[in-house]
Design an enzyme around this catalytic site. Structure first.
Site, PDB file in Angstrom:
ATOM      1  N   TYR A 109      36.189  43.494  36.265  1.00 15.90           N
ATOM      2  CA  TYR A 109      37.799  44.458  35.543  1.00 15.90           C
ATOM      3  C   TYR A 109      36.952  45.910  36.101  1.00 15.90           C
ATOM      4  O   TYR A 109      36.045  45.774  36.754  1.00 15.90           O
ATOM      5  CB  TYR A 109      36.694  43.855  34.457  1.00 15.90           C
ATOM      6  CG  TYR A 109      36.813  44.916  32.998  1.00 15.90           C
ATOM      7  CD1 TYR A 109      38.316  44.678  32.618  1.00 15.90           C
ATOM      8  CD2 TYR A 109      36.556  45.946  33.001  1.00 15.90           C
ATOM      9  CE1 TYR A 109      38.832  45.543  31.295  1.00 15.90           C
ATOM     10  CE2 TYR A 109      37.317  46.958  31.765  1.00 15.90           C
ATOM     11  CZ  TYR A 109      38.547  46.835  31.366  1.00 15.90           C
ATOM     12  OH  TYR A 109      39.563  47.655  30.537  1.00 15.90           O
ATOM     13  N   GLU A 197      44.151  49.572  33.350  1.00 16.96           N
ATOM     14  CA  GLU A 197      43.948  48.352  33.548  1.00 16.96           C
ATOM     15  C   GLU A 197      43.914  48.018  34.232  1.00 16.96           C
ATOM     16  O   GLU A 197      44.959  47.311  34.353  1.00 16.96           O
ATOM     17  CB  GLU A 197      43.431  47.877  32.180  1.00 16.96           C
ATOM     18  CG  GLU A 197      42.259  46.763  31.878  1.00 16.96           C
ATOM     19  CD  GLU A 197      42.075  46.314  30.298  1.00 16.96           C
ATOM     20  OE1 GLU A 197      40.990  46.556  29.096  1.00 16.96           O
ATOM     21  OE2 GLU A 197      42.958  45.509  29.962  1.00 16.96           O
TER      22      GLU A 197
END
Ligand code: GDP
Ligand code: MN
Length: 392
Positions: A109, A197
């Site tokens: 992530y 993101e």
């Protein structure tokens, strides 16, 4: 403003962040052509909607040949995809992203958001990628590496290295990671993002790092200086009433309760929401007509408020500063005459030309409940709601 994954990947690519080869398709035939162009053994077909969790919801298919890509695209285009982020009604899929399949060794992530408590951007990275990062943050926060950025100085290379080493990578990978982190931060900073993101950022079996999914959310107030980003807006993905409101420069936010709220200014909006909750009711929305609203804007605002079937009572709470109370009263009375309003309206006005405003409301022959203070207004809203419940 949010954009689609395929658009976010274009932005990333232009900043030097590696993304899989691919293209977007609106028909199964287009999907097949793109798949043929990619070649390779596996093709991934991904539903494009402004919501995550598509994998679990059946919006992502991994297939092998161009024909299969066409078939998968046929199944996905036109489907109503329900994920934990769409709500039970789901979203209609209009496009699919066709990409080369990647052999995954590990899912990471990587994200940039504003840390409001520190008033600066924060970079977050984790080796627990692919899944919801909120869950990682709640259950094992030690697995998230964070680095805060001093906006005037910008993100320094050593900070990006620190993240890579903090995740336990060797120097060769830290170098690749650094370029991706610097690229993502540059997008975030230059394009006025609220969120940028990559989840998952994938370490492939061939030891490459590549952005497999991308999500960006831009600050609406910065869009005027990014025409290329503003043009990526997809109105199909936005709440129709919010789109309608933005046409008239009104801020409208849909909520779940039954009290429709018309206010001016975000601060008064917050205070009004609090007051409604304090007396035990729930706002259906908040509609901020802003400081310089005209009677015309107030009228449109009222129409938007009334087209939400959840609204059982309307609470108008206005402090007349630049927006004068008589202007508001004119707009509201005109709107109530034109739109068939069959719910009680509680009005609380204060400020410039308040006497004139109240006179217009009282002499309109329409049925307004005029309240003096904000608390009294909220209480009258509850009274009205109680009457409705009793009569049903
Ligand atoms: P989201 O569910 O909407 O967040 O969609 P993602 O793009 O994050 O995809 C969800 C999951 O699908 C990823 O975490 C991967 O596990 C899987 N996936 C996506 N693309 C590929 C691919 O090219 N190869 C493989 N093996 N898995 C993939
Ligand atoms: Mn994802």
């Amino acid at each position: 403003m949010k954009i689609h994954e395929y658009q976010a990947k274009e932005v990333l690519k232009s900043y030097g962040v590696p993304v899989p080869k691919g293209g977007v398709a609106e028909t199964p035939e287009e999907a097949r052509k793109i798949a043929e162009g990619i070649g390779g053994k596996t093709i991934v077909v991904k539903a494009q909607i402004h919501a995550g969790g598509r994998g679990k919801g059946g919006g992502i298919k991994i297939v092998s040949y161009p024909e299969e890509a066409e078939k998968a695209a046929k199944e996905i285009i036109g489907m109503t995809l329900v994920t934990h982020q769409t709500g039970p009604a789901g979203r209609l899929v209009r496009r699919v992203l066709i990409e080369e399949g990647v052999e995954i060794q590990e899912e990471l992530y990587l994200g940039v958001v504003i840390d409001r408590s520190k008033a600066c951007p924060v970079i977050m990275a984790s080796r627990e990628g692919g899944v919801e990062i909120e869950k990682v943050a709640a259950e094992s926060p030690e697995k998230i590496v964070k680095e805060w950025v001093e906006p005037d100085v910008g993100l320094r290379a050593f900070q990006a290295n620190k993240i890579g080493f903090g995740l336990g990578f060797e120097s060769a990978q830290v170098g690749k990671m650094r370029n991706i982190i610097l690229g993502l931060y540059k997008v975030f900073y230059e394009k006025d993002c609220l969120l940028a993101e990559i989840n998952p950022l994938v370490l492939t079996k061939g030891e490459e790092l590549i952005a497999l999914d991308a999500k960006m959310n831009f600050d609406d107030n910065g869009l005027f200086r990014h025409k290329e980003i503003a043009s990526l807006r997809d109105l199909n993905e936005e709440s129709p009433l919010e789109v309608e409101a933005s046409k008239y420069n009104l801020n409208y936010i849909k909520l779940d309760g039954n009290v429709g709220c018309m206010v001016n200014g975000a601060g008064l909006a917050m205070a009004t929401m609090d007051m409604i909750k304090m007396v035990g009711a729930e706002p259906a929305n908040f509609l901020d007509v802003g400081g310089g609203a005209t009677a015309e804007m107030v009228k449109h605002g009222f129409e938007i408020l009334m087209s939400d079937p959840g609204v059982k009572v309307v609470f108008i709470n206005i402090f007349g500063g630049i927006l004068r109370c008589d202007t508001l009263a004119k707009g509201v009375t005109e709107a109530v005459r034109e739109v068939k309003v069959n719910v009680p309206i509680v009005v609380r006005l204060e400020g410039t030309n308040v006497e004139e405003g109240r006179r217009i409301l009282n002499e309109s022959g329409l049925n307004f409940t005029v309240a003096i203070g904000m608390k009294e207004g909220a209480e009258k809203v509850v009274e009205a709601l109680t009457k409705i419940v009793r009569n049903n």
